[in-house]
Scaffold this motif. Sequence first.
Motif, PDB file in Angstrom:
ATOM      1  N   ASN A   4       0.833  -1.211   0.000  1.00 54.85           N
ATOM      2  CA  ASN A   4       0.000   0.000   0.000  1.00 54.85           C
ATOM      3  C   ASN A   4       0.863   1.255   0.000  1.00 54.85           C
ATOM      4  OD1 ASN A   4      -2.423  -1.414   0.006  1.00 54.85           O
ATOM      5  ND2 ASN A   4      -2.362  -1.616   2.235  1.00 54.85           N
ATOM      6  N   GLN A   5       1.955   1.203  -0.730  1.00 53.45           N
ATOM      7  CA  GLN A   5       2.863   2.337  -0.813  1.00 53.45           C
ATOM      8  C   GLN A   5       2.802   2.909  -2.226  1.00 53.45           C
ATOM      9  OE1 GLN A   5       6.815   1.500   0.398  1.00 53.45           O
ATOM     10  NE2 GLN A   5       7.394   3.646   0.448  1.00 53.45           N
ATOM     11  N   ASP A   6       2.431   4.182  -2.323  1.00 54.97           N
ATOM     12  CA  ASP A   6       2.299   4.822  -3.623  1.00 54.97           C
ATOM     13  C   ASP A   6       3.519   5.697  -3.867  1.00 54.97           C
ATOM     14  OD1 ASP A   6       1.173   5.489  -6.043  1.00 54.97           O
ATOM     15  OD2 ASP A   6       0.089   7.195  -5.209  1.00 54.97           O
ATOM     16  N   ILE A   7       4.342   5.299  -4.809  1.00 55.31           N
ATOM     17  CA  ILE A   7       5.536   6.047  -5.179  1.00 55.31           C
ATOM     18  C   ILE A   7       5.326   6.563  -6.590  1.00 55.31           C
ATOM     19  CG2 ILE A   7       8.019   5.932  -5.573  1.00 55.31           C
ATOM     20  CD1 ILE A   7       8.058   3.574  -3.572  1.00 55.31           C
ATOM     21  N   ARG A   8       5.424   7.846  -6.755  1.00 50.16           N
ATOM     22  CA  ARG A   8       5.251   8.451  -8.075  1.00 50.16           C
ATOM     23  C   ARG A   8       6.585   8.446  -8.813  1.00 50.16           C
ATOM     24  NH1 ARG A   8       0.280  10.443  -8.673  1.00 50.16           N
ATOM     25  NH2 ARG A   8      -0.856  10.920  -6.780  1.00 50.16           N
ATOM     26  N   LEU A   9       6.521   8.174 -10.109  1.00 52.72           N
ATOM     27  CA  LEU A   9       7.737   8.133 -10.910  1.00 52.72           C
ATOM     28  C   LEU A   9       8.368   9.514 -11.039  1.00 52.72           C
ATOM     29  CD1 LEU A   9       6.690   5.687 -13.764  1.00 52.72           C
ATOM     30  CD2 LEU A   9       7.803   5.180 -11.600  1.00 52.72           C
ATOM     31  N   SER A  10       7.601  10.567 -10.798  1.00 54.02           N
ATOM     32  CA  SER A  10       8.125  11.924 -10.906  1.00 54.02           C
ATOM     33  C   SER A  10       8.876  12.382  -9.654  1.00 54.02           C
ATOM     34  CB  SER A  10       6.982  12.894 -11.191  1.00 54.02           C
ATOM     35  OG  SER A  10       6.046  12.870 -10.136  1.00 54.02           O
ATOM     36  N   GLN A  11       8.819  11.594  -8.589  1.00 50.92           N
ATOM     37  CA  GLN A  11       9.537  11.952  -7.374  1.00 50.92           C
ATOM     38  C   GLN A  11      11.037  11.958  -7.652  1.00 50.92           C
ATOM     39  OE1 GLN A  11       6.660   9.311  -4.596  1.00 50.92           O
ATOM     40  NE2 GLN A  11       8.710   9.585  -3.820  1.00 50.92           N
ATOM     41  N   PRO A  12      11.766  12.923  -7.084  1.00 48.65           N
ATOM     42  CA  PRO A  12      13.214  12.941  -7.326  1.00 48.65           C
ATOM     43  C   PRO A  12      13.926  11.722  -6.741  1.00 48.65           C
ATOM     44  CG  PRO A  12      12.540  14.810  -5.948  1.00 48.65           C
ATOM     45  CD  PRO A  12      11.310  14.050  -6.299  1.00 48.65           C
ATOM     46  N   ASP A  13      13.372  11.132  -5.704  1.00 53.19           N
ATOM     47  CA  ASP A  13      14.000   9.966  -5.072  1.00 53.19           C
ATOM     48  C   ASP A  13      13.195   8.694  -5.310  1.00 53.19           C
ATOM     49  OD1 ASP A  13      11.839  10.671  -3.533  1.00 53.19           O
ATOM     50  OD2 ASP A  13      12.796  10.141  -1.641  1.00 53.19           O
ATOM     51  N   ALA A  14      12.533   8.597  -6.459  1.00 54.82           N
ATOM     52  CA  ALA A  14      11.650   7.459  -6.731  1.00 54.82           C
ATOM     53  C   ALA A  14      12.414   6.134  -6.721  1.00 54.82           C
ATOM     54  CB  ALA A  14      10.935   7.649  -8.061  1.00 54.82           C
ATOM     55  N   VAL A  15      13.577   6.107  -7.338  1.00 54.85           N
ATOM     56  CA  VAL A  15      14.342   4.853  -7.410  1.00 54.85           C
ATOM     57  C   VAL A  15      14.760   4.409  -6.015  1.00 54.85           C
ATOM     58  CG1 VAL A  15      16.452   3.777  -8.282  1.00 54.85           C
ATOM     59  CG2 VAL A  15      15.124   5.283  -9.760  1.00 54.85           C
ATOM     60  N   GLU A  16      15.283   5.338  -5.226  1.00 54.93           N
ATOM     61  CA  GLU A  16      15.718   4.991  -3.878  1.00 54.93           C
ATOM     62  C   GLU A  16      14.538   4.540  -3.020  1.00 54.93           C
ATOM     63  OE1 GLU A  16      16.532   7.806  -5.407  1.00 54.93           O
ATOM     64  OE2 GLU A  16      18.718   7.850  -5.506  1.00 54.93           O
ATOM     65  N   ALA A  17      13.399   5.215  -3.147  1.00 52.84           N
ATOM     66  CA  ALA A  17      12.208   4.844  -2.373  1.00 52.84           C
ATOM     67  C   ALA A  17      11.730   3.454  -2.761  1.00 52.84           C
ATOM     68  CB  ALA A  17      11.098   5.875  -2.587  1.00 52.84           C
ATOM     69  N   MET A  18      11.763   3.142  -4.054  1.00 51.29           N
ATOM     70  CA  MET A  18      11.347   1.810  -4.510  1.00 51.29           C
ATOM     71  C   MET A  18      12.297   0.735  -4.001  1.00 51.29           C
ATOM     72  SD  MET A  18      10.096   2.364  -8.392  1.00 51.29           S
ATOM     73  CE  MET A  18       8.622   3.246  -8.777  1.00 51.29           C
ATOM     74  N   LEU A  19      13.577   1.022  -4.052  1.00 52.62           N
ATOM     75  CA  LEU A  19      14.550   0.028  -3.593  1.00 52.62           C
ATOM     76  C   LEU A  19      14.430  -0.214  -2.092  1.00 52.62           C
ATOM     77  CD1 LEU A  19      17.642   1.048  -5.725  1.00 52.62           C
ATOM     78  CD2 LEU A  19      16.086  -0.873  -6.093  1.00 52.62           C
ATOM     79  N   LEU A  20      14.192   0.839  -1.328  1.00 48.43           N
ATOM     80  CA  LEU A  20      13.998   0.669   0.120  1.00 48.43           C
ATOM     81  C   LEU A  20      12.723  -0.113   0.415  1.00 48.43           C
ATOM     82  CD1 LEU A  20      15.093   4.161   1.454  1.00 48.43           C
ATOM     83  CD2 LEU A  20      16.260   1.975   1.765  1.00 48.43           C
ATOM     84  N   ALA A  21      11.674   0.138  -0.352  1.00 51.66           N
ATOM     85  CA  ALA A  21      10.424  -0.595  -0.153  1.00 51.66           C
ATOM     86  C   ALA A  21      10.606  -2.068  -0.502  1.00 51.66           C
ATOM     87  CB  ALA A  21       9.314   0.019  -0.994  1.00 51.66           C
ATOM     88  N   CYS A  22      11.428  -2.358  -1.496  1.00 53.36           N
ATOM     89  CA  CYS A  22      11.684  -3.754  -1.876  1.00 53.36           C
ATOM     90  C   CYS A  22      12.352  -4.522  -0.740  1.00 53.36           C
ATOM     91  CB  CYS A  22      12.569  -3.821  -3.119  1.00 53.36           C
ATOM     92  SG  CYS A  22      11.687  -3.382  -4.609  1.00 53.36           S
ATOM     93  N   LEU A  23      13.156  -3.839   0.052  1.00 55.56           N
ATOM     94  CA  LEU A  23      13.811  -4.492   1.183  1.00 55.56           C
ATOM     95  C   LEU A  23      12.803  -4.933   2.238  1.00 55.56           C
ATOM     96  CD1 LEU A  23      16.931  -2.198   1.639  1.00 55.56           C
ATOM     97  CD2 LEU A  23      16.841  -4.483   0.610  1.00 55.56           C
ATOM     98  N   ARG A  24      11.687  -4.225   2.327  1.00 58.91           N
ATOM     99  CA  ARG A  24      10.646  -4.579   3.307  1.00 58.91           C
ATOM    100  C   ARG A  24       9.680  -5.629   2.783  1.00 58.91           C
ATOM    101  NH1 ARG A  24      10.338   1.283   3.839  1.00 58.91           N
ATOM    102  NH2 ARG A  24       8.483   1.130   2.550  1.00 58.91           N
ATOM    103  N   SER A  25       9.785  -5.946   1.508  1.00 62.78           N
ATOM    104  CA  SER A  25       8.838  -6.871   0.883  1.00 62.78           C
ATOM    105  C   SER A  25       9.144  -8.322   1.260  1.00 62.78           C
ATOM    106  CB  SER A  25       8.899  -6.710  -0.638  1.00 62.78           C
ATOM    107  OG  SER A  25       8.112  -7.692  -1.249  1.00 62.78           O
TER     108      SER A  25
END
Length: 104
Positions: free
Chosen positions: A23-44
């Motif tokens: 339930n985490q919404d990360i927008r591709l336009s965020q400046p830190d989108a890649v880092e946020a996605m990678l951190l979320a993957c660690l919690r998956s």
Amino acid sequence: MELNKAVLDCMQALRRRLREELNQDIRLSQPDAVEAMLLACLRSNEQATRELGIRLAELSDFHGASKPQPRNTFHRASPETPPAIAQSQQSGSVRMYRGQRVYA
């Protein structure tokens, strides 16, 4: 980081999985989108999500061991700077501006 079709496809697939799973919404336009996605993957807990995170890290040249540098700063070699770092700074640096690589 260069955004090409492979990176964007991976980011979109990962974004969908993270929205469904965590339930985490990360927008591709965020400046830190890649880092946020990678951190979320660690919690998956899902292996497929983690594999997409690994793929995104490979495609985006993300190095988890390196610390993010503050924006709009210029790094100059100081007397305490190790020789290898000083040499890389003298040969030119790569900075990020609005998600694009800038070679200085």
